[in-house]
Design a protein around this motif. Structure first.
Motif, PDB file in Angstrom:
ATOM      1  N   ILE A  17      -7.342   6.619   8.308  1.00 19.82           N
ATOM      2  CA  ILE A  17      -6.651   6.792   7.025  1.00 19.82           C
ATOM      3  C   ILE A  17      -5.704   5.626   6.767  1.00 19.82           C
ATOM      4  CG2 ILE A  17      -4.947   8.213   5.808  1.00 19.82           C
ATOM      5  CD1 ILE A  17      -6.206  10.663   7.196  1.00 19.82           C
ATOM      6  N   ALA A  18      -4.905   5.274   7.776  1.00 15.86           N
ATOM      7  CA  ALA A  18      -3.940   4.185   7.602  1.00 15.86           C
ATOM      8  C   ALA A  18      -4.633   2.843   7.420  1.00 15.86           C
ATOM      9  CB  ALA A  18      -2.992   4.130   8.803  1.00 15.86           C
ATOM     10  N   THR A  19      -5.668   2.588   8.225  1.00 13.24           N
ATOM     11  CA  THR A  19      -6.385   1.318   8.134  1.00 13.24           C
ATOM     12  C   THR A  19      -7.144   1.208   6.825  1.00 13.24           C
ATOM     13  OG1 THR A  19      -6.640   1.315  10.536  1.00 13.24           O
ATOM     14  CG2 THR A  19      -8.034  -0.191   9.289  1.00 13.24           C
ATOM     15  N   SER A  20      -7.767   2.317   6.386  1.00 12.97           N
ATOM     16  CA  SER A  20      -8.522   2.299   5.139  1.00 12.97           C
ATOM     17  C   SER A  20      -7.608   2.033   3.952  1.00 12.97           C
ATOM     18  CB  SER A  20      -9.250   3.625   4.957  1.00 12.97           C
ATOM     19  OG  SER A  20      -9.948   3.652   3.737  1.00 12.97           O
ATOM     20  N   PRO A 108      -2.201  -5.268   8.828  1.00 14.98           N
ATOM     21  CA  PRO A 108      -1.852  -4.134   9.699  1.00 14.98           C
ATOM     22  C   PRO A 108      -1.992  -2.807   8.959  1.00 14.98           C
ATOM     23  CG  PRO A 108       0.122  -5.273   8.953  1.00 14.98           C
ATOM     24  CD  PRO A 108      -1.044  -6.096   8.484  1.00 14.98           C
ATOM     25  N   ALA A 109      -2.169  -1.748   9.719  1.00 14.55           N
ATOM     26  CA  ALA A 109      -2.293  -0.406   9.117  1.00 14.55           C
ATOM     27  C   ALA A 109      -0.986  -0.016   8.429  1.00 14.55           C
ATOM     28  CB  ALA A 109      -2.661   0.611  10.189  1.00 14.55           C
ATOM     29  N   LEU A 110      -1.114   0.725   7.305  1.00 17.99           N
ATOM     30  CA  LEU A 110       0.060   1.128   6.527  1.00 17.99           C
ATOM     31  C   LEU A 110       0.596   2.459   7.056  1.00 17.99           C
ATOM     32  CD1 LEU A 110      -1.036   0.251   2.884  1.00 17.99           C
ATOM     33  CD2 LEU A 110       0.559  -0.984   4.357  1.00 17.99           C
ATOM     34  N   TRP A 111       1.276   2.402   8.205  1.00 14.57           N
ATOM     35  CA  TRP A 111       1.897   3.616   8.731  1.00 14.57           C
ATOM     36  C   TRP A 111       3.170   3.918   7.952  1.00 14.57           C
ATOM     37  CZ3 TRP A 111      -1.263   6.236  11.597  1.00 14.57           C
ATOM     38  CH2 TRP A 111      -2.199   5.582  12.406  1.00 14.57           C
ATOM     39  N   PRO A 112       3.469   5.199   7.703  1.00 11.13           N
ATOM     40  CA  PRO A 112       4.648   5.558   6.886  1.00 11.13           C
ATOM     41  C   PRO A 112       5.964   5.053   7.458  1.00 11.13           C
ATOM     42  CG  PRO A 112       3.175   7.451   7.134  1.00 11.13           C
ATOM     43  CD  PRO A 112       2.671   6.387   8.058  1.00 11.13           C
ATOM     44  N   THR A 140       4.210  -2.242  -0.461  1.00 15.48           N
ATOM     45  CA  THR A 140       3.353  -1.266   0.231  1.00 15.48           C
ATOM     46  C   THR A 140       3.883   0.167   0.150  1.00 15.48           C
ATOM     47  OG1 THR A 140       4.514  -1.712   2.317  1.00 15.48           O
ATOM     48  CG2 THR A 140       2.534  -3.013   1.847  1.00 15.48           C
ATOM     49  N   GLU A 141       4.924   0.408  -0.668  1.00 13.87           N
ATOM     50  CA  GLU A 141       5.506   1.751  -0.711  1.00 13.87           C
ATOM     51  C   GLU A 141       4.479   2.799  -1.140  1.00 13.87           C
ATOM     52  OE1 GLU A 141       8.726  -1.200  -1.097  1.00 13.87           O
ATOM     53  OE2 GLU A 141       6.825  -0.856  -2.118  1.00 13.87           O
ATOM     54  N   LYS A 142       3.738   2.539  -2.224  1.00  9.97           N
ATOM     55  CA  LYS A 142       2.764   3.513  -2.696  1.00  9.97           C
ATOM     56  C   LYS A 142       1.665   3.749  -1.668  1.00  9.97           C
ATOM     57  CE  LYS A 142       3.396   2.674  -7.651  1.00  9.97           C
ATOM     58  NZ  LYS A 142       2.739   2.257  -8.924  1.00  9.97           N
ATOM     59  N   GLY A 143       1.230   2.694  -1.023  1.00  8.59           N
ATOM     60  CA  GLY A 143       0.198   2.852  -0.001  1.00  8.59           C
ATOM     61  C   GLY A 143       0.684   3.684   1.164  1.00  8.59           C
ATOM     62  N   ARG A 144       1.935   3.461   1.605  1.00  6.73           N
ATOM     63  CA  ARG A 144       2.468   4.254   2.715  1.00  6.73           C
ATOM     64  C   ARG A 144       2.636   5.721   2.322  1.00  6.73           C
ATOM     65  NH1 ARG A 144       6.033  -0.101   3.165  1.00  6.73           N
ATOM     66  NH2 ARG A 144       7.798   1.215   2.567  1.00  6.73           N
ATOM     67  N   ASP A 145       3.036   5.960   1.051  1.00  7.37           N
ATOM     68  CA  ASP A 145       3.132   7.345   0.578  1.00  7.37           C
ATOM     69  C   ASP A 145       1.772   8.021   0.593  1.00  7.37           C
ATOM     70  OD1 ASP A 145       5.670   6.610  -1.963  1.00  7.37           O
ATOM     71  OD2 ASP A 145       5.828   7.002   0.199  1.00  7.37           O
ATOM     72  N   GLN A 146       0.738   7.275   0.199  1.00  6.86           N
ATOM     73  CA  GLN A 146      -0.611   7.840   0.195  1.00  6.86           C
ATOM     74  C   GLN A 146      -1.050   8.171   1.625  1.00  6.86           C
ATOM     75  OE1 GLN A 146      -3.500   5.212  -1.516  1.00  6.86           O
ATOM     76  NE2 GLN A 146      -5.229   6.491  -0.930  1.00  6.86           N
ATOM     77  N   VAL A 147      -0.740   7.274   2.566  1.00  5.80           N
ATOM     78  CA  VAL A 147      -1.093   7.524   3.963  1.00  5.80           C
ATOM     79  C   VAL A 147      -0.337   8.742   4.486  1.00  5.80           C
ATOM     80  CG1 VAL A 147      -0.958   6.597   6.302  1.00  5.80           C
ATOM     81  CG2 VAL A 147      -1.705   5.139   4.426  1.00  5.80           C
ATOM     82  N   GLU A 148       0.940   8.865   4.112  1.00  9.61           N
ATOM     83  CA  GLU A 148       1.734  10.002   4.578  1.00  9.61           C
ATOM     84  C   GLU A 148       1.139  11.319   4.090  1.00  9.61           C
ATOM     85  OE1 GLU A 148       5.773   9.769   3.406  1.00  9.61           O
ATOM     86  OE2 GLU A 148       6.411  11.506   4.574  1.00  9.61           O
TER      87      GLU A 148
END
Length: 445
Positions: A17-20, A108-112, A140-148
């Motif tokens: 999920i984070a990498t994608s 890098p992966a988007l970890w929260p 990357t805020e929106k991407g990290r929120d999506q990953v979370e």
């Protein structure tokens, strides 16, 4: 035990999920970076950067994404915001790769729990020469929120399904199914980014996944071979055609005062036709052996002496000294393109070196050695290791005309007959380029 198995199953899914999400954001902004790189090509050459700066500011305002463009020396040419520091570790690493013409590093992966911006850089290229780079600092805020949100959904799903999952199959199924699919997903993204030499492992996979992996590898191999032939053909053809045309023009212009050049004008034009035919055949063949050639050995020393007649006149017209050194007869493969090799070496010596330039042919054990030595500044130990790489040029010579393909073509021609190219510093300074090719033992001198 159940908790441990749940964690084992969740880790690859969470990583996916984070990498994608990271790759999706990276690829979506890569197209914008490519567009800015295209738009920056002309301003970097002309110096007119007003319109480029305006585009960067508008893009920043619309997408809240800072943009800046640097030249090959890392000077910021245009930016959407002030205070850009190209010495920051993430920017420095991205510019190192981009300005060297390599593929960008995997984001890098988007970890929260991680913060910071994603760097997306693309080289600005003109005729194979890197002029600079276009860089986006992507929030990357929106991407990290999506990953979370995805991780929370994953955690909830795992907690609900733990009781229903048979403990004995959680780990093998997760490892057997998800890992090869993740490998294939990673490889697909690598190919999308241009890394056509990417392959996936098919060992120990289910029959369906093994067939899918084999099909992917075959597709990637075909794409890699086609792209390699296309690039090499275009690069080699453009460079190879330039040398005989320039040589023919020089010979014809010198007819009025240099009589030895007269008979070479028509010879060079004829040679141009042969080069075009040979390159056309090479473009459609994967094996050098598909090119037809003569069965008779070629006396390298004699071929060099014949070519030097014209080059002595060319050097004399430019008030340069050309010394013909030792010429030891030795038979080599007849398909060796001696004229092409000598033209590149003497042209490089006259442009990047200093007179006198000395040419010799000797024997060294089972090799016949064609040497061209100049008395210029030479190259450092690190640069000597890079001689012959495509599009590489020494830092001392980047402002001079050229494409960085000449010695790469010489190395390719030598390798085609089992030879090699050696660059070394001689005693007394300067640079020696040696083309070493196998000696045909039964050649009758």
């Amino acid at each position: 035990m159940v908790i441990v198995l749940a964690i084992v199953a969740a880790v690859p899914l969470a990583n996916y999920i984070a990498t994608s999400a990271s790759r999706t954001l990276f690829l979506s902004r890569s197209n914008d970076a490519d567009w800015f790189a295209t738009m920056a090509e002309s301003p970097l050459q002309t110096g007119d950067i007003a319109s480029l700066r305006e585009l960067a500011v508008r893009y920043h305002e619309l997408y809240n994404t800072p943009v800046f463009v640097v030249d090959v020396d890392r000077r910021v040419i245009a930016t959407s915001r002030s205070g850009v520091d190209v010495q920051e570790s993430d920017l420095d690493a991205a510019l190192d790769s981009t300005l060297a013409g390599r593929l960008p590093a995997e984001p890098p992966a988007l970890w929260p729990w991680r913060s910071g911006e994603m760097v997306v850089a693309r080289p600005v290229v003109n005729n194979g020469r890197v002029l600079g780079a276009a860089v986006l600092r992507v929030p990357t805020e929106k991407g990290r929120d999506q990953v979370e949100r995805g991780l929370l959904l994953l955690l909830g799903g795992l907690l609900i399904s733990i009781g229903a999952v048979v403990i004995g199959i959680v780990r093998p199924v997760t490892r057997w199914v998800l890992r090869p699919l993740n490998d294939l997903d990673n490889a697909t993204h690598q190919v999308t980014r241009g890394a056509l030499d990417t392959r996936v492992s098919t060992d120990g996979r289910a029959p369906e996944l093994r067939r899918l992996g084999d099909s992917f590898n075959s597709m990637a191999l075909s794409l890699h071979q086609a792209r390699q032939r296309e690039r090499e053909f275009v690069a080699d053809a453009s460079h190879q055609l330039r040398t005989p045309l320039t040589s023919a023009r020089i010979h014809i212009e010198g007819l009025s005062r240099l009589s030895p050049t007269a008979r070479f004008a028509l010879s060079d034009i004829d040679r141009l036709g042969r080069i075009v035919q040979r390159l056309s055949r090479l473009a459609g063949s994967d094996r050098p052996g598909d090119i037809e050639g003569s069965d008779d050995a070629l006396d390298l020393a004699q071929a060099v002496k014949e070519r030097l007649v014209g080059w002595k006149a060319v050097y004399a017209a430019d008030d340069l000294e050309l010394i013909i050194g030792e010429m030891v007869p030795g038979g080599v493969a007849p398909e060796l393109e001696v004229d092409d090799i000598l033209d590149v070496l003497l042209d490089n010596a006259s442009k990047y070196g200093a007179p006198p330039v000395e040419v010799s042919v000797t024997r060294d054990g089972t090799e016949v050695v064609l040497s061209v030595r100049d008395h210029g500044l030479g190259l450092g130990s690190r640069d000597l290791k890079k001689v012959g790489e495509r599009f590489w040029r020494s830092a001392h010579h980047r402002e001079m005309p050229g494409t960085g393909l000449g010695l790469a073509i010489v190395r390719s021609e030598a390798a085609r007959v089992g030879g090699r190219v050696v660059a070394r510093p001689p005693v007394g300074g300067g640079l020696v380029i040696e083309v070493r090719v196998p000696l045909i033992e039964d050649y009758d001198i």
